[in-house]
Design a protein around this motif. Structure first.
Motif, PDB file in Angstrom:
ATOM      1  N   SER A 101       0.823  -1.211   0.000  1.00  0.00           N
ATOM      2  CA  SER A 101       0.000   0.000   0.000  1.00  0.00           C
ATOM      3  C   SER A 101       0.855   1.258   0.000  1.00  0.00           C
ATOM      4  CB  SER A 101      -0.932  -0.006   1.217  1.00  0.00           C
ATOM      5  OG  SER A 101      -1.810  -1.101   1.176  1.00  0.00           O
ATOM      6  N   PRO A 229      -5.413   1.157  -2.223  1.00  0.00           N
ATOM      7  CA  PRO A 229      -4.297   1.096  -1.264  1.00  0.00           C
ATOM      8  C   PRO A 229      -4.595   1.771   0.066  1.00  0.00           C
ATOM      9  CG  PRO A 229      -3.749   2.535  -3.117  1.00  0.00           C
ATOM     10  CD  PRO A 229      -4.993   1.806  -3.489  1.00  0.00           C
ATOM     11  N   SER A 232      -6.707  -0.678   1.880  1.00  0.00           N
ATOM     12  CA  SER A 232      -5.861  -1.804   2.287  1.00  0.00           C
ATOM     13  C   SER A 232      -5.106  -1.485   3.564  1.00  0.00           C
ATOM     14  CB  SER A 232      -4.878  -2.135   1.159  1.00  0.00           C
ATOM     15  OG  SER A 232      -3.921  -3.072   1.579  1.00  0.00           O
TER      16      SER A 232
END
Length: 336
Positions: A101, A229, A232
């Motif tokens: 990420s 991301p 995440s």
């Protein structure tokens, strides 16, 4: 079905060849070192983790092929190196959700390194789906009894620390004819207060499977690449926060019971005296071995040690961990 059989067969061959690579040996020692700090039999724990990781790698490989995900290996070398460096700060940062990420967001902001964010997020979601399954079937293995001091309350429970190296095969090129072996490392660090470790691993497994499903869906449908991301990274931290919050919220409903043996006397020439144990202390672990009753302790007290680690509970200091290195000597501890 025959095509799936061939994929699995060639995957096994590629993974087995990769186990002899210097890179995998490096990963082996990284995981061994993590277990060495936390378990009594680090080699056994490492080997079991590798076996489960191979199965997980086969699942990831088959999924990537059917999803037609083409990968540039250099991207994942960046991520693996980043994850290993982050693990120095905290062992949980070895998870790809952090390194992947952060590098994805860096790529979006600074346009370096060049990363295919969509494919990377799909891989991370697949890895966490596999992690959820591994936690379900192997997460409570090598669990360690521990005593926790939370908000001034002393409670006993279990600590989980598992690491799985995931070797998976990807294919480079439009025709998918060039196999390339990559490695990911999945980690599970958690704790539970009380006597239900299997229940805790089940809950965590279900949360990770849900996390994986949502991340996969966002990656596939969102037109904005930065959302996946960010989700995440933040959702992974949210899972950790929820786990800690739930344990803390259960503090008042759980009775404090410390499993161990009560110290009733200390020999003036023994190891116990040198380490500062006092009458009234409760010994809970000797050399990672959980001392639950007098029978466990008697087996250990008959030995002499030149190196020993004792963990005991003191009513003023809480959980104390002491190490002895020196001439061979007996523990010199009397218990009730």
């Amino acid at each position: 079905m025959y095509g799936l059989y061939r994929i699995v067969l060639f995957t096994i061959f590629d993974i087995l060849k990769g186990l002899a690579s210097p890179f995998f040996i490096f990963i082996f020692f990284i995981i061994y070192f993590q277990y060495y700090k936390k378990t009594e039999v680090p080699l056994k724990a490492t080997i079991i983790s590798i076996l489960y990781g191979i199965v997980g790698g086969m699942i990831v490989t088959v999924a990537l092929i059917y999803l037609k995900i083409y990968i540039i290996p250099l991207e994942y070398i960046y991520i693996l190196i980043t994850s290993l460096l982050l693990s120095i700060i905290d062992s949980r940062f070895i998870c790809f959700s952090y390194g992947g990420s952060l590098l994805s967001l860096m790529s979006l902001v600074f346009h370096y390194p060049k990363i295919n964010i969509t494919e990377l997020m799909i891989v991370i979601s697949l890895l966490h789906a596999v992690e959820g399954v591994l936690i379900l079937i192997n997460g409570s293995s090598q669990k360690m009894f521990n005593i926790f001091n939370i908000k001034g309350q002393i409670k006993d429970g279990y600590e989980f620390n598992r690491f799985w190296p995931i070797p998976f095969v990807v294919f480079i090129g439009d025709t998918m004819i060039k196999p390339f072996l990559l490695f990911a490392i999945l980690s599970y660090g958690d704790f539970t207060i009380g006597r239900f470790p299997r229940k805790k691993t089940l809950e965590t497994s279900l949360m990770l499977l849900l996390y994986s499903s949502i991340l996969f869906t966002i990656t596939m449908i969102s037109p904005y690449k930065f959302i996946a991301p960010i989700f995440s990274l933040l959702a992974h931290e949210l899972i950790i926060f929820i786990n800690i919050y739930r344990e803390r919220s259960n503090l008042n409903s759980l009775k404090s019971i410390i499993k161990g043996v009560n110290v009733t006397g200390i020999n003036s020439k023994g190891i116990g005296k040198e380490l500062g144990l006092k009458t009234g202390d409760i010994i809970v672990r000797i050399n990672h071995y959980h001392v639950k009753n007098s029978k466990d302790f008697i087996e250990l007290s008959q030995k002499s040690f030149n190196k020993v680690k004792i963990e005991y509970f003191n009513h003023k200091k809480g959980l104390v961990k002491k190490k002895y290195r020196g001439k061979k000597n007996s523990l010199g501890i009397k218990i009730s």
